[in-house]
Design a protein around this motif. Structure first.
Motif, PDB file in Angstrom:
ATOM      1  N   MET A   1      47.048  37.665  53.448  1.00  0.00           N
ATOM      2  CA  MET A   1      46.944  37.735  51.996  1.00  0.00           C
ATOM      3  C   MET A   1      46.035  38.894  51.606  1.00  0.00           C
ATOM      4  SD  MET A   1      45.483  34.807  49.529  1.00  0.00           S
ATOM      5  CE  MET A   1      45.428  35.028  47.816  1.00  0.00           C
ATOM      6  N   LYS A   2      46.507  39.717  50.711  1.00  0.00           N
ATOM      7  CA  LYS A   2      45.746  40.857  50.232  1.00  0.00           C
ATOM      8  C   LYS A   2      44.844  40.413  49.083  1.00  0.00           C
ATOM      9  CE  LYS A   2      47.285  43.499  47.191  1.00  0.00           C
ATOM     10  NZ  LYS A   2      47.812  44.272  46.164  1.00  0.00           N
ATOM     11  N   ILE A   3      43.574  40.789  49.147  1.00  0.00           N
ATOM     12  CA  ILE A   3      42.641  40.452  48.074  1.00  0.00           C
ATOM     13  C   ILE A   3      42.190  41.738  47.405  1.00  0.00           C
ATOM     14  CG2 ILE A   3      40.377  39.512  47.513  1.00  0.00           C
ATOM     15  CD1 ILE A   3      40.756  37.549  49.812  1.00  0.00           C
ATOM     16  N   LEU A   4      42.359  41.782  46.088  1.00  0.00           N
ATOM     17  CA  LEU A   4      41.880  42.910  45.296  1.00  0.00           C
ATOM     18  C   LEU A   4      41.531  42.376  43.913  1.00  0.00           C
ATOM     19  CD1 LEU A   4      41.387  45.973  44.944  1.00  0.00           C
ATOM     20  CD2 LEU A   4      43.731  46.129  44.099  1.00  0.00           C
ATOM     21  N   VAL A   5      40.287  42.553  43.517  1.00  0.00           N
ATOM     22  CA  VAL A   5      39.824  42.110  42.203  1.00  0.00           C
ATOM     23  C   VAL A   5      39.913  43.293  41.240  1.00  0.00           C
ATOM     24  CG1 VAL A   5      37.865  41.233  40.895  1.00  0.00           C
ATOM     25  CG2 VAL A   5      38.288  40.383  43.207  1.00  0.00           C
ATOM     26  N   GLY A   6      40.574  43.092  40.124  1.00  0.00           N
ATOM     27  CA  GLY A   6      40.628  44.101  39.072  1.00  0.00           C
ATOM     28  C   GLY A   6      39.589  43.767  38.014  1.00  0.00           C
ATOM     29  N   ILE A   7      38.839  44.761  37.558  1.00  0.00           N
ATOM     30  CA  ILE A   7      37.816  44.542  36.538  1.00  0.00           C
ATOM     31  C   ILE A   7      38.228  45.320  35.289  1.00  0.00           C
ATOM     32  CG2 ILE A   7      35.389  44.723  35.954  1.00  0.00           C
ATOM     33  CD1 ILE A   7      34.792  44.890  38.952  1.00  0.00           C
ATOM     34  N   ALA A   8      38.387  44.586  34.177  1.00  0.00           N
ATOM     35  CA  ALA A   8      38.874  45.200  32.939  1.00  0.00           C
ATOM     36  C   ALA A   8      37.865  45.039  31.815  1.00  0.00           C
ATOM     37  CB  ALA A   8      40.195  44.556  32.526  1.00  0.00           C
ATOM     38  N   CYS A   9      37.686  46.055  31.034  1.00  0.00           N
ATOM     39  CA  CYS A   9      36.878  46.126  29.806  1.00  0.00           C
ATOM     40  C   CYS A   9      35.406  45.771  29.990  1.00  0.00           C
ATOM     41  CB  CYS A   9      37.490  45.343  28.656  1.00  0.00           C
ATOM     42  SG  CYS A   9      37.963  43.662  28.942  1.00  0.00           S
ATOM     43  N   GLY A  10      34.616  46.189  29.061  1.00  0.00           N
ATOM     44  CA  GLY A  10      33.186  45.900  29.074  1.00  0.00           C
ATOM     45  C   GLY A  10      32.428  46.707  30.120  1.00  0.00           C
ATOM     46  N   ASN A  11      31.164  46.365  30.297  1.00  0.00           N
ATOM     47  CA  ASN A  11      30.301  47.012  31.278  1.00  0.00           C
ATOM     48  C   ASN A  11      30.564  46.387  32.644  1.00  0.00           C
ATOM     49  OD1 ASN A  11      28.262  48.007  32.858  1.00  0.00           O
ATOM     50  ND2 ASN A  11      26.648  47.667  31.384  1.00  0.00           N
ATOM     51  N   VAL A  12      31.093  47.155  33.572  1.00  0.00           N
ATOM     52  CA  VAL A  12      31.513  46.625  34.864  1.00  0.00           C
ATOM     53  C   VAL A  12      30.444  46.723  35.946  1.00  0.00           C
ATOM     54  CG1 VAL A  12      33.940  47.078  34.364  1.00  0.00           C
ATOM     55  CG2 VAL A  12      32.610  48.781  35.596  1.00  0.00           C
ATOM     56  N   GLN A  13      29.283  47.266  35.628  1.00  0.00           N
ATOM     57  CA  GLN A  13      28.267  47.516  36.659  1.00  0.00           C
ATOM     58  C   GLN A  13      27.846  46.252  37.404  1.00  0.00           C
ATOM     59  OE1 GLN A  13      27.585  50.536  37.683  1.00  0.00           O
ATOM     60  NE2 GLN A  13      29.023  51.223  36.131  1.00  0.00           N
ATOM     61  N   GLY A  14      27.603  45.159  36.696  1.00  0.00           N
ATOM     62  CA  GLY A  14      27.188  43.920  37.347  1.00  0.00           C
ATOM     63  C   GLY A  14      28.243  43.382  38.291  1.00  0.00           C
ATOM     64  N   TRP A  15      29.511  43.420  37.853  1.00  0.00           N
ATOM     65  CA  TRP A  15      30.589  42.952  38.720  1.00  0.00           C
ATOM     66  C   TRP A  15      30.746  43.842  39.940  1.00  0.00           C
ATOM     67  CZ3 TRP A  15      32.390  38.323  38.809  1.00  0.00           C
ATOM     68  CH2 TRP A  15      32.373  37.551  37.651  1.00  0.00           C
ATOM     69  N   LYS A  16      30.638  45.161  39.751  1.00  0.00           N
ATOM     70  CA  LYS A  16      30.736  46.077  40.893  1.00  0.00           C
ATOM     71  C   LYS A  16      29.681  45.744  41.935  1.00  0.00           C
ATOM     72  CE  LYS A  16      32.427  50.224  38.540  1.00  0.00           C
ATOM     73  NZ  LYS A  16      32.069  51.612  38.171  1.00  0.00           N
ATOM     74  N   LEU A  17      28.444  45.555  41.490  1.00  0.00           N
ATOM     75  CA  LEU A  17      27.346  45.246  42.393  1.00  0.00           C
ATOM     76  C   LEU A  17      27.597  43.937  43.144  1.00  0.00           C
ATOM     77  CD1 LEU A  17      24.512  45.890  43.466  1.00  0.00           C
ATOM     78  CD2 LEU A  17      23.592  44.707  41.482  1.00  0.00           C
ATOM     79  N   LEU A  18      27.980  42.901  42.423  1.00  0.00           N
ATOM     80  CA  LEU A  18      28.232  41.599  43.042  1.00  0.00           C
ATOM     81  C   LEU A  18      29.354  41.676  44.073  1.00  0.00           C
ATOM     82  CD1 LEU A  18      27.801  38.506  43.146  1.00  0.00           C
ATOM     83  CD2 LEU A  18      29.546  38.342  41.366  1.00  0.00           C
ATOM     84  N   LEU A  19      30.457  42.292  43.705  1.00  0.00           N
ATOM     85  CA  LEU A  19      31.602  42.372  44.615  1.00  0.00           C
ATOM     86  C   LEU A  19      31.287  43.231  45.837  1.00  0.00           C
ATOM     87  CD1 LEU A  19      34.426  42.584  41.954  1.00  0.00           C
ATOM     88  CD2 LEU A  19      33.874  40.625  43.417  1.00  0.00           C
ATOM     89  N   ARG A  20      30.526  44.310  45.651  1.00  0.00           N
ATOM     90  CA  ARG A  20      30.100  45.128  46.788  1.00  0.00           C
ATOM     91  C   ARG A  20      29.231  44.311  47.740  1.00  0.00           C
ATOM     92  NH1 ARG A  20      27.857  49.565  43.694  1.00  0.00           N
ATOM     93  NH2 ARG A  20      29.728  50.446  42.861  1.00  0.00           N
ATOM     94  N   GLN A  21      28.296  43.538  47.186  1.00  0.00           N
ATOM     95  CA  GLN A  21      27.374  42.751  48.013  1.00  0.00           C
ATOM     96  C   GLN A  21      28.102  41.722  48.866  1.00  0.00           C
ATOM     97  OE1 GLN A  21      24.508  41.172  45.239  1.00  0.00           O
ATOM     98  NE2 GLN A  21      23.207  42.978  45.384  1.00  0.00           N
ATOM     99  N   VAL A  22      29.142  41.110  48.340  1.00  0.00           N
ATOM    100  CA  VAL A  22      29.863  40.092  49.106  1.00  0.00           C
ATOM    101  C   VAL A  22      31.058  40.662  49.867  1.00  0.00           C
ATOM    102  CG1 VAL A  22      29.092  38.160  47.696  1.00  0.00           C
ATOM    103  CG2 VAL A  22      31.199  39.321  47.101  1.00  0.00           C
ATOM    104  N   GLY A  23      31.318  41.951  49.712  1.00  0.00           N
ATOM    105  CA  GLY A  23      32.361  42.621  50.486  1.00  0.00           C
ATOM    106  C   GLY A  23      33.783  42.373  50.026  1.00  0.00           C
ATOM    107  N   ILE A  24      33.968  42.145  48.747  1.00  0.00           N
ATOM    108  CA  ILE A  24      35.308  41.921  48.207  1.00  0.00           C
ATOM    109  C   ILE A  24      35.833  43.220  47.598  1.00  0.00           C
ATOM    110  CG2 ILE A  24      36.666  40.659  46.486  1.00  0.00           C
ATOM    111  CD1 ILE A  24      34.680  38.342  46.839  1.00  0.00           C
ATOM    112  N   PRO A  25      37.034  43.644  47.990  1.00  0.00           N
ATOM    113  CA  PRO A  25      37.614  44.866  47.428  1.00  0.00           C
ATOM    114  C   PRO A  25      37.878  44.706  45.924  1.00  0.00           C
ATOM    115  CG  PRO A  25      38.907  44.109  49.321  1.00  0.00           C
ATOM    116  CD  PRO A  25      37.913  43.053  48.997  1.00  0.00           C
ATOM    117  N   TRP A  26      37.612  45.765  45.161  1.00  0.00           N
ATOM    118  CA  TRP A  26      37.799  45.732  43.720  1.00  0.00           C
ATOM    119  C   TRP A  26      38.196  47.117  43.227  1.00  0.00           C
ATOM    120  CZ3 TRP A  26      34.942  49.166  40.948  1.00  0.00           C
ATOM    121  CH2 TRP A  26      33.839  49.716  41.598  1.00  0.00           C
ATOM    122  N   LYS A  27      38.679  47.137  41.995  1.00  0.00           N
ATOM    123  CA  LYS A  27      38.913  48.428  41.323  1.00  0.00           C
ATOM    124  C   LYS A  27      38.757  48.218  39.828  1.00  0.00           C
ATOM    125  CE  LYS A  27      43.846  48.731  40.419  1.00  0.00           C
ATOM    126  NZ  LYS A  27      44.997  49.578  40.585  1.00  0.00           N
ATOM    127  N   ALA A  28      38.243  49.238  39.167  1.00  0.00           N
ATOM    128  CA  ALA A  28      38.140  49.234  37.714  1.00  0.00           C
ATOM    129  C   ALA A  28      39.527  49.539  37.160  1.00  0.00           C
ATOM    130  CB  ALA A  28      37.117  50.264  37.245  1.00  0.00           C
TER     131      ALA A  28
END
Length: 71
Positions: A1-28
């Motif tokens: 299963m492929k995991i990719l979190v998409g982050i939409a609208c607003g200030n994404v800095q907090g989500w980027k930091l959290l997802l990086r810390q737990v090692g989950i792939p994401w993209k704005a």
């Protein structure tokens, strides 16, 4: 299963930091991003009408959205 979190609208800095810390792939996400490649979309703040319509369509097609009460 492929995991990719998409982050939409607003200030994404907090989500980027959290997802990086737990090692989950994401993209704005931007206006041209393909939501279908995301396993979940995090949306917060006040999305414009275009994004809101895309999120609703994504949900109807079986997608998952984690959002604030403003969305």
């Amino acid at each position: 299963m492929k995991i990719l979190v998409g982050i939409a609208c607003g200030n994404v800095q907090g989500w980027k930091l959290l997802l990086r810390q737990v090692g989950i792939p994401w993209k704005a996400l931007d206006a041209e991003s393909d939501l279908e490649e995301c396993s979940v979309v995090i949306a917060f703040g006040r999305p414009d009408r275009s994004l809101l319509a895309r999120l609703e369509s994504y949900l109807r097609q079986g997608g998952s959205v984690c959002c604030s009460g403003e969305v």
